[in-house]
Design a protein around this motif. Structure first.
Motif, PDB file in Angstrom:
ATOM      1  N   VAL A   1      -3.491  -2.281   7.822  1.00 15.73           N
ATOM      2  CA  VAL A   1      -2.094  -1.894   7.629  1.00 15.73           C
ATOM      3  C   VAL A   1      -1.296  -2.612   8.724  1.00 15.73           C
ATOM      4  O   VAL A   1      -1.677  -2.572   9.896  1.00 15.73           O
ATOM      5  CB  VAL A   1      -1.960  -0.359   7.740  1.00 15.73           C
TER       6      VAL A   1
ATOM      7  N   ASP B   1       0.022  -0.984  -5.011  1.00 15.54           N
ATOM      8  CA  ASP B   1      -0.787   0.231  -5.046  1.00 15.54           C
ATOM      9  C   ASP B   1      -0.193   1.201  -6.055  1.00 15.54           C
ATOM     10  O   ASP B   1       1.012   1.485  -6.017  1.00 15.54           O
ATOM     11  CB  ASP B   1      -0.709   0.890  -3.655  1.00 15.54           C
TER      12      ASP B   1
ATOM     13  N   GLY C   1       0.821  -1.210   0.000  1.00 18.39           N
ATOM     14  CA  GLY C   1       0.000   0.000   0.000  1.00 18.39           C
ATOM     15  C   GLY C   1       0.855   1.261   0.000  1.00 18.39           C
ATOM     16  O   GLY C   1       1.964   1.277   0.547  1.00 18.39           O
ATOM     17  N   ASP C   2       0.279   2.330  -0.585  1.00 16.92           N
ATOM     18  CA  ASP C   2       0.998   3.608  -0.503  1.00 16.92           C
ATOM     19  C   ASP C   2       0.898   4.180   0.914  1.00 16.92           C
ATOM     20  O   ASP C   2       1.492   5.218   1.221  1.00 16.92           O
ATOM     21  CB  ASP C   2       0.531   4.601  -1.578  1.00 16.92           C
TER      22      ASP C   2
END
Ligand code: KIV
Length: 266
Positions: free
Chosen positions: A217, A86, A46-47
């Protein structure tokens, strides 16, 4: 339960049909991805790494080069889980830009799919990527890449109009060819309606229990990131405290001459 063989896009799609929950987590490097590999179905690069890894307050600064670097690293630690990269802010602004950048993830890394944050205005971009043979997960609802535009991280589906737009977006994304929808920060009942309106799986984060899968996350889930704790986060261990305890032990050992001992010496 540990999986034994590489998870494919078909396995992910079939899970919805079999009513099996899809377990997902983020990772940003090979060290973490090798720990999570096979324990979860999906690993997302993920960013969010700009926040939890880079210390930024938002995700917008992520670049293509950074995401490629981290996706390569994550793939190096993975043999089984399905890896999604991402696409960073600005890297899919038009069909042409999106194709050029998505192709880089496929050619330069072993990512199985890419993820883009999209609304009704970007359906054509998803279609163009899918037509080119790129597996797309579409991220709807609270889209962190729109944080500056919207003045913060806003929960979605709070009124009837927003709800209908979200459901329509999910339906159109399915037609465009997306293999899954990531629902972030969406009221539980609306995420439920989205999930029931489409055949492709939904993965929720802050979207309640009715999604076909869940994602967190990793640094939130394991207590390493403690600058703030969103309501949707459940902490499974207190990683920061554990590591602080260990680093203090290490520092004490060196200061007191306990390390290295004979055992660690040649
Ligand atoms: O970047 C990311 O980690 C994400 C999660 C919030 C799912 O998109």
């Amino acid at each position: 339960m540990q999986q034994a063989k590489k998870i494919t896009i078909n396995d992910i799609k079939e899970k919805k049909a079999k009513s099996e929950k899809i377990v997902s987590i983020t990772a940003y490097d090979a060290l973490m991805s090798s720990i999570f590999d096979g324990e979860v179905d999906i690993i997302l690069v993920g960013d969010s790494l700009k926040m939890s890894f880079g210390g930024d307050n938002e995700t917008l600064g992520a670049t293509m080069e950074e995401m490629l670097y981290h996706t390569k690293a994550v793939c190096n630690g993975v043999n089984i889980s399905f890896v999604i990269a991402d696409m960073p802010f600005g890297s899919y602004a038009t069909k042409e830009i999106a194709l050029k950048n998505a192709l880089r993830f496929y050619k330069e890394t072993r990512a199985d799919a890419i993820k883009v944050e999209v609304g009704l205005d970007k359906i054509e971009i998803v279609k163009a990527l899918c037509n080119e043979g790129i597996a797309v997960m579409a991220h709807i609802g609270l889209m962190p890449q729109y944080a500056r535009f919207e003045g913060g991280f806003k929960i979605k589906g709070k009124d009837a109009t927003q709800a209908e737009i979200l459901i329509e977006t999910a339906k159109q994304l399915q037609v465009a060819g997306a293999f899954g929808i990531l629902c972030e920060g969406i009221k539980t009942d609306i995420a439920k309606r989205i999930t029931e309106s489409i055949d492709i799986p939904t993965i929720g984060i802050g979207a309640g229990k009715y999604c076909d899968g869940q994602i967190l996350v990793w640094s939130d889930a394991f207590g390493f990131f403690d600058r703030f704790k969103p309501k949707f986060v459940k902490r499974y261990c207190n990683g920061k405290e554990m590591l602080q305890y260990a680093i203090r032990e290490y520092a004490d050992d060196i200061r007191l001459g306990r390390f290295p001992s004979e055992k660690e010496s040649y």
